[in-house]
Design a protein around this motif. Structure first.
Motif, mmCIF file in Angstrom:
data_model
loop_
_atom_site.group_PDB
_atom_site.id
_atom_site.type_symbol
_atom_site.label_atom_id
_atom_site.label_comp_id
_atom_site.label_asym_id
_atom_site.label_seq_id
_atom_site.Cartn_x
_atom_site.Cartn_y
_atom_site.Cartn_z
ATOM 1 N N ALA A 1 73.564 78.791 18.354
ATOM 2 C CA ALA A 1 72.586 79.282 17.318
ATOM 3 C C ALA A 1 73.193 80.659 16.542
ATOM 4 N N GLY A 2 73.403 81.569 17.201
ATOM 5 C CA GLY A 2 74.128 82.652 16.663
ATOM 6 C C GLY A 2 75.490 82.576 15.893
ATOM 7 N N VAL B 1 77.451 75.079 -1.354
ATOM 8 C CA VAL B 1 77.714 76.051 -0.391
ATOM 9 C C VAL B 1 76.144 76.507 0.229
ATOM 10 N N TRP B 2 75.412 76.717 -0.737
ATOM 11 C CA TRP B 2 74.081 77.094 -0.136
ATOM 12 C C TRP B 2 73.440 76.123 0.491
ATOM 13 N N THR B 3 73.715 74.614 0.007
ATOM 14 C CA THR B 3 72.930 73.776 0.773
ATOM 15 C C THR B 3 73.505 73.538 2.207
ATOM 16 N N SER B 4 74.680 73.592 2.595
ATOM 17 C CA SER B 4 75.518 73.586 3.631
ATOM 18 C C SER B 4 74.884 74.913 4.632
ATOM 19 N N LEU B 5 74.905 75.825 4.075
ATOM 20 C CA LEU B 5 74.348 77.225 4.713
ATOM 21 C C LEU B 5 72.740 76.927 5.332
ATOM 22 N N TYR B 6 72.056 76.574 4.299
ATOM 23 C CA TYR B 6 70.636 76.331 4.762
ATOM 24 C C TYR B 6 70.615 75.340 5.712
ATOM 25 N N ILE B 7 71.498 74.334 5.918
ATOM 26 C CA ILE B 7 71.318 73.287 6.943
ATOM 27 C C ILE B 7 71.793 73.964 8.544
ATOM 28 N N LEU B 8 72.888 74.649 8.247
ATOM 29 C CA LEU B 8 73.493 75.791 9.352
ATOM 30 C C LEU B 8 72.315 76.348 9.820
ATOM 31 N N ILE B 9 71.687 77.284 9.158
ATOM 32 C CA ILE B 9 70.298 78.076 9.473
ATOM 33 C C ILE B 9 69.229 77.248 9.926
ATOM 34 N N GLY B 10 69.102 76.025 9.345
ATOM 35 C CA GLY B 10 68.109 75.217 9.960
ATOM 36 C C GLY B 10 68.309 74.718 11.544
ATOM 37 N N ALA C 1 70.419 76.247 13.322
ATOM 38 C CA ALA C 1 70.257 77.447 14.510
ATOM 39 C C ALA C 1 68.789 77.757 14.744
ATOM 40 N N ALA C 2 67.909 77.750 13.785
ATOM 41 C CA ALA C 2 66.445 77.933 14.006
ATOM 42 C C ALA C 2 65.992 76.770 14.995
ATOM 43 N N TYR C 3 66.465 75.444 14.936
ATOM 44 C CA TYR C 3 66.033 74.659 15.825
ATOM 45 C C TYR C 3 66.564 74.758 17.343
ATOM 46 N N LEU C 4 67.778 75.240 17.399
ATOM 47 C CA LEU C 4 68.424 75.699 18.763
ATOM 48 C C LEU C 4 67.656 76.716 19.412
ATOM 49 N N VAL C 5 67.199 77.496 18.697
ATOM 50 C CA VAL C 5 66.256 78.596 19.227
ATOM 51 C C VAL C 5 64.959 78.120 19.312
ATOM 52 N N TRP C 6 64.385 77.405 18.468
ATOM 53 C CA TRP C 6 63.129 76.772 18.787
ATOM 54 C C TRP C 6 62.686 75.946 19.947
ATOM 55 N N ILE C 7 63.579 75.133 20.272
ATOM 56 C CA ILE C 7 63.521 74.535 21.425
ATOM 57 C C ILE C 7 63.670 75.238 23.211
ATOM 58 N N ARG C 8 64.132 76.620 22.725
ATOM 59 C CA ARG C 8 64.005 77.473 23.859
ATOM 60 C C ARG C 8 62.978 78.261 23.909
ATOM 61 N N ARG C 9 61.871 78.216 22.991
ATOM 62 C CA ARG C 9 60.797 79.095 22.475
ATOM 63 C C ARG C 9 60.094 79.506 23.980
ATOM 64 N N VAL D 1 72.548 89.968 10.131
ATOM 65 C CA VAL D 1 73.185 90.182 11.396
ATOM 66 C C VAL D 1 72.392 90.456 12.331
ATOM 67 N N ILE D 2 71.283 91.074 12.160
ATOM 68 C CA ILE D 2 70.093 91.414 13.350
ATOM 69 C C ILE D 2 69.616 89.868 13.726
ATOM 70 N N ASN D 3 69.473 89.155 12.763
ATOM 71 C CA ASN D 3 68.773 87.640 13.171
ATOM 72 C C ASN D 3 70.004 87.020 13.845
ATOM 73 N N ALA D 4 71.151 87.030 13.422
ATOM 74 C CA ALA D 4 72.297 86.405 14.251
ATOM 75 C C ALA D 4 72.596 86.878 15.749
ATOM 76 N N SER D 5 72.464 88.361 15.719
ATOM 77 C CA SER D 5 72.488 88.662 17.033
ATOM 78 C C SER D 5 71.378 88.280 18.083
ATOM 79 N N MET D 6 70.077 87.990 17.432
ATOM 80 C CA MET D 6 68.974 87.773 18.336
ATOM 81 C C MET D 6 69.318 86.292 18.756
ATOM 82 N N PHE D 7 69.753 85.482 17.738
ATOM 83 C CA PHE D 7 69.828 84.122 17.913
ATOM 84 C C PHE D 7 71.042 83.930 19.046
ATOM 85 N N TYR D 8 72.248 84.576 18.977
ATOM 86 C CA TYR D 8 73.104 84.415 19.952
ATOM 87 C C TYR D 8 72.620 84.874 21.450
#
Length: 157
Positions: free
Chosen positions: A132-133, A52-61, A63-71, A119-126
């Protein structure tokens, strides 16, 4: 946007690295201390946590990539990065507080703060990238469950 494989791999590697450090903090306690605790009937089996955690960390990564490419288009990119890093640090800290220090009450307080920051992070990413959100939703759900589980373990012990 053009796919950037190195950035993609780095973003996922960062989150998996956080997970690996958390796993290190957890490893001995899962075998020795954690089995001695009273746990609620809905406590998942130990084998479930790693996938579960491995899957979540991949999803978080991802999401971070999707934000990074729009930096370049993000007005408050440093603030976005700061919230993201705080979320990762709090995620890692919980493993150390609960499993390494055996401080269940402190872990309970910390996971509530973690959930708020997620939740704040998800909202910012969204706001930056809808996907990403949305990729944070499983993370929010799992940490909500983990908060409830931590609370019950705290009460039972």
């Amino acid at each position: 946007m053009k796919f950037k494989p190195l950035a993609f791999i780095i973003n996922i590697a960062i989150t998996l690295g956080v997970g690996a450090l958390g796993g290190w903090a957890t490893a001995q306690s899962v075998k020795i201390w954690y089995p001695t605790l009273n746990k609620p009937s809905f406590n998942p089996p130990n084998w479930l946590f790693a996938p579960v955690w491995t899957s979540l960390y991949i999803l978080i990564g991802i999401a971070a990539y999707l934000v990074w490419i729009r930096r370049d288009k993000i007005v408050h990119f440093p603030r976005t990065v700061a919230i993201y890093l705080i979320q990762l640090i709090l995620n890692l800290a919980w493993s150390f507080i609960f499993f390494y220090l055996h401080e269940i009450g402190f872990a309970m307080a910390e996971i509530i703060l973690l959930l708020i920051i997620i939740v704040i992070n998800a909202s910012m990413f969204y706001k930056i990238n809808k996907w990403a959100g949305l990729l944070f939703i499983p993370y929010i759900l799992w940490v909500s469950f983990a908060s409830f589980l931590t609370y019950n373990i705290f009460i039972l012990n």
